[in-house]
Write a protein that holds these residues in place. Structure first.
Motif, short mmCIF file in Angstrom:
data_model
loop_
_atom_site.label_atom_id
_atom_site.label_comp_id
_atom_site.label_asym_id
_atom_site.label_seq_id
_atom_site.Cartn_x
_atom_site.Cartn_y
_atom_site.Cartn_z
N ASN A 4 0.90 -1.30 0.27
CA ASN A 4 -0.01 -0.03 -0.06
C ASN A 4 0.80 1.26 0.19
O ASN A 4 0.28 2.27 0.12
N GLU A 5 2.14 1.25 -0.01
CA GLU A 5 2.85 2.35 -0.27
C GLU A 5 3.20 2.53 -1.69
O GLU A 5 3.69 3.73 -2.08
N ILE A 6 2.86 1.59 -2.78
CA ILE A 6 3.51 1.71 -3.92
C ILE A 6 2.15 1.13 -4.88
O ILE A 6 1.28 0.41 -4.52
N CYS A 7 1.89 1.90 -5.82
CA CYS A 7 0.82 1.61 -6.84
C CYS A 7 1.22 1.88 -8.14
O CYS A 7 2.35 2.53 -8.69
N VAL A 8 0.47 1.32 -9.11
CA VAL A 8 0.94 1.62 -10.64
C VAL A 8 -0.67 2.06 -11.35
O VAL A 8 -1.65 1.39 -10.69
N PHE A 9 -0.63 2.84 -12.25
CA PHE A 9 -2.06 3.04 -12.88
C PHE A 9 -1.58 3.22 -14.46
O PHE A 9 -0.67 3.19 -14.96
N ASN A 10 -2.99 2.70 -15.08
CA ASN A 10 -2.87 3.19 -16.51
C ASN A 10 -4.19 3.90 -17.14
O ASN A 10 -5.07 4.11 -16.08
N ILE A 11 -4.04 4.41 -17.94
CA ILE A 11 -5.26 5.37 -18.66
C ILE A 11 -5.78 4.61 -20.02
O ILE A 11 -4.92 4.53 -20.84
N ILE A 12 -6.95 4.34 -19.97
CA ILE A 12 -7.52 3.76 -21.29
C ILE A 12 -8.88 4.33 -21.45
O ILE A 12 -9.76 4.84 -20.88
N ALA A 13 -8.88 4.29 -23.02
CA ALA A 13 -10.49 4.15 -23.55
C ALA A 13 -11.10 2.99 -23.44
O ALA A 13 -10.11 1.71 -23.48
N ASP A 14 -12.36 2.62 -23.97
CA ASP A 14 -12.83 1.40 -23.56
C ASP A 14 -12.42 0.36 -24.69
O ASP A 14 -12.31 -1.05 -24.28
N HIS A 277 -15.64 -0.17 -31.68
CA HIS A 277 -15.79 0.59 -30.44
C HIS A 277 -16.02 2.09 -31.21
O HIS A 277 -15.60 2.51 -31.85
N ILE A 278 -17.21 2.70 -30.29
CA ILE A 278 -17.44 4.08 -30.60
C ILE A 278 -16.93 5.11 -29.60
O ILE A 278 -17.61 5.00 -28.62
N TYR A 279 -16.04 5.79 -29.77
CA TYR A 279 -15.54 6.89 -28.71
C TYR A 279 -16.50 7.80 -28.53
O TYR A 279 -16.99 8.75 -29.38
N LYS A 280 -17.05 7.94 -27.09
CA LYS A 280 -18.34 8.70 -26.97
C LYS A 280 -17.81 10.23 -27.17
O LYS A 280 -18.81 10.97 -27.55
N TYR A 281 -16.67 10.49 -27.07
CA TYR A 281 -16.27 11.96 -26.93
C TYR A 281 -16.11 12.60 -28.33
O TYR A 281 -15.53 13.57 -28.68
N ASN A 282 -16.53 11.79 -29.40
CA ASN A 282 -16.31 12.12 -30.83
C ASN A 282 -17.84 12.59 -31.27
O ASN A 282 -18.33 12.52 -32.52
N TYR A 283 -18.74 12.90 -30.22
CA TYR A 283 -20.25 13.19 -30.56
C TYR A 283 -20.86 14.12 -29.59
O TYR A 283 -20.30 14.25 -28.53
N PHE A 284 -21.67 14.91 -30.34
CA PHE A 284 -22.46 15.65 -29.54
C PHE A 284 -23.48 15.05 -28.94
O PHE A 284 -23.67 13.86 -29.22
N SER A 285 -24.35 15.65 -27.92
CA SER A 285 -25.58 14.71 -27.34
C SER A 285 -26.53 14.23 -28.13
O SER A 285 -27.11 13.50 -27.75
N ASN A 286 -26.76 14.95 -29.34
CA ASN A 286 -27.87 14.47 -30.07
C ASN A 286 -27.44 13.53 -31.15
O ASN A 286 -27.90 13.27 -32.29
N GLY A 287 -25.77 13.11 -31.18
CA GLY A 287 -25.34 12.10 -32.17
C GLY A 287 -24.66 12.78 -33.17
O GLY A 287 -24.17 12.10 -34.02
#
Length: 519
Positions: A4-14, A277-287
């Motif tokens: 618990n003094e050390i961790c690793v992390f990654n960042i991903i799209a789905d 995969h459809i990346y959600k931040y490539n669309y406005f709320s109305n599609g």
């Protein structure tokens, strides 16, 4: 090492969950007691015994998160939030040492040497190369001078006041400048990482075997036993090209390192799903598609302040002062939606193709040629959504006579041009719809859109269409604006030209109105 003094992390799209799974499986083999966090950009909560997933919206140290999602592409976003995630994990869970890995990395051996370095150093970095490059392939030293000297696919930090201050500075930079623009020497978060050895007590890991990748394989093949490798970074992995970011190697030239790449390919394909995969931040709320060309329009924060746009709900199409409404709205001056103007200002290729386009008035600039290009080509060229194109098309459909007028400017015969000008004016006077009439007459006489105040006031007037047209025509012809346009276009004898022009338009207008009354 203390749990618990050390961790690793990654960042991903789905779509990178297979890479996340493969990274975690391999890392846990040699580090069963180190926590792995998977930060999900699209807010998906994955259930796994190997790692803990945290939706990005839970990270409360990120400023302007919704705006970052909106203006950055997936690579830019995943790197922009990295400094804030370090800060979040340090503060929330009390870790003393945190290591970041891109999810397309495979760790084969214990990373104890890196962890030990953090006892005496603020940061451990891996340079892209450790030796001089002796061929003309890419990437090379020139490429690294543009993209950064250290690879940000791996970074380890120890918690202290210096590190936390650096993370604050780094996050401020990625908030504003975490995009790719090689002319400005910007390359996401990586260029800013070049300052780490200046601001932090940093250890540059030159020992072989750490962050082996397409950018430094020439230092390993035929020189270092693959068994000595601690972790390999399969950035831009491609079965045939090794990596899409290089032209130095093919699968045959990998030699003794080929089994690593073959095993990675097998592992990823076992975990991959077939659905797209459809990346959600490539669309406005109305599609509606939020194409890259639109994202780039809003990299500059000044645009939001200048136009008073909502940065808290940038994807919403019904938000007050929303971005969607702004780019869809018609310009106050000329018959284009704001998006048409914004794209032209941004794209040098369009400025070269249609030079000297004037968005302040309908002069004899190639404005209409550019508008027609936008309607016919912008979807294919820039991925502009059809909704924006149809709105621009509708605006043009209401002013077809003005479009024909501007086409006539290309004719060599001056008498024919003059004849057509009066012909189109006469046809405008025949328009029966009040709104279409005032829009066309303003564009014809004053070379600009009618302002909303004048439009709304005139439409409220309950008078006959013939009287309405006479009033609008008289107002335009007797305005200082019309007078100034005549002066601008006829510097000699402008007073005489003004009188003659007003008289001709008044007579033609009167004839046109009376003809309409008799039909």
């Amino acid at each position: 090492m203390v749990k618990n003094e050390i961790c690793v992390f990654n960042i991903i799209a789905d779509d990178y969950i297979p890479q996340q799974q493969l990274f975690s499986e391999n890392f846990k083999k040699s580090h069963p007691d180190i926590d792995i966090y998977c930060i999900t950009l699209e807010n998906t909560k994955f259930n796994s015994e190997l790692f803990k997933s945290i939706p990005i919206n839970k990270i409360n140290t990120i400023k302007n998160l919704e705006l970052l999602k909106f203006k950055y592409n997936v690579l830019e976003l995943s790197t922009a939030v990295k400094p804030s995630i370090f800060t979040y994990l340090f503060n929330k869970y009390g870790y003393k040492k945190i290591l970041y890995f891109d999810s397309d990395i495979i760790v084969y051996k214990p990373i104890n040497e890196i962890i030990k370095k953090l006892d005496n150093f603020d940061a451990v970095l891996t340079p892209h190369i450790r030796e001089i490059i002796k061929d003309d392939k890419q990437p090379n030293e020139i490429d690294f001078s543009k993209s950064g000297y250290y690879n940000a696919g791996f970074l380890s930090l120890a918690k202290n006041i210096n590190t936390l201050n650096f993370l604050q500075w780094w996050s401020d930079k990625t908030d504003k400048y975490c995009y790719i623009d090689f002319e400005k020497f910007y390359f996401v978060d990586q260029r800013w990482l070049d300052y780490a050895p200046i601001f932090l007590n940093s250890y540059i890991m030159k020992e072989p075997g750490y962050n082996v990748a397409y950018f430094n394989l020439q230092e390993y093949i035929g020189k270092i036993d693959p068994k000595e490798i601690t972790f390999i970074h399969f950035s831009g992995y491609n079965r045939d090209k090794v990596s899409v970011y290089q032209n130095r190697f093919d699968t045959e030239s990998l030699k003794e390192y080929l089994p690593y790449f073959e095993n990675y390919d097998i592992g990823i394909n076992k975990l991959k799903k077939n659905h797209k995969h459809i990346y959600k931040y490539n669309y406005f709320s109305n599609g509606a598609i939020l194409s890259p060309v639109i994202k780039r329009l809003f990299l500059n924060r000044g645009v939001f302040k200048q136009k008073n746009l909502d940065i808290k709900q940038p994807f919403k199409t019904n938000a007050k002062n929303g971005i969607y409404s702004y780019i869809l709205d018609e310009s106050k001056l000329v018959p284009v939606i704001n998006l048409v103007h914004l794209i032209y200002d941004q794209e040098h290729s369009l400025q070269e193709k249609f030079p000297m386009v004037d968005f302040s008035r309908l002069s004899q600039s190639p404005l209409f040629s550019y508008i027609l290009w936008f309607i016919n080509e912008s979807e294919k060229k820039f991925g502009v959504d059809r909704r924006f194109i149809e709105k621009q098309k509708k605006i043009l459909d209401d002013i077809t006579l003005i479009l024909e007028l501007h086409k006539s400017f290309q004719l060599q015969n001056r008498l024919l041009r003059l004849f057509l000008r009066f012909k189109y004016f006469f046809q405008i006077m025949q328009i029966k719809d009040k709104e279409k009439f005032i829009k066309n007459i303003y564009l014809f006489l004053l070379e600009r859109n009618v302002d909303k105040g004048t439009l709304n006031k005139s439409l409220r007037e309950k008078i006959k269409i013939s009287d309405y047209k006479k009033t609008v025509l008289s107002s335009a012809l007797n305005s200082e604006e019309f007078k100034n346009l005549i002066k601008l276009n006829n510097k000699k004898k402008s007073k005489l030209i003004l009188k003659i022009t007003k008289l001709l338009y008044s007579l033609l207008g009167l004839i046109g109105v009376n003809m309409q009354k008799t039909t």
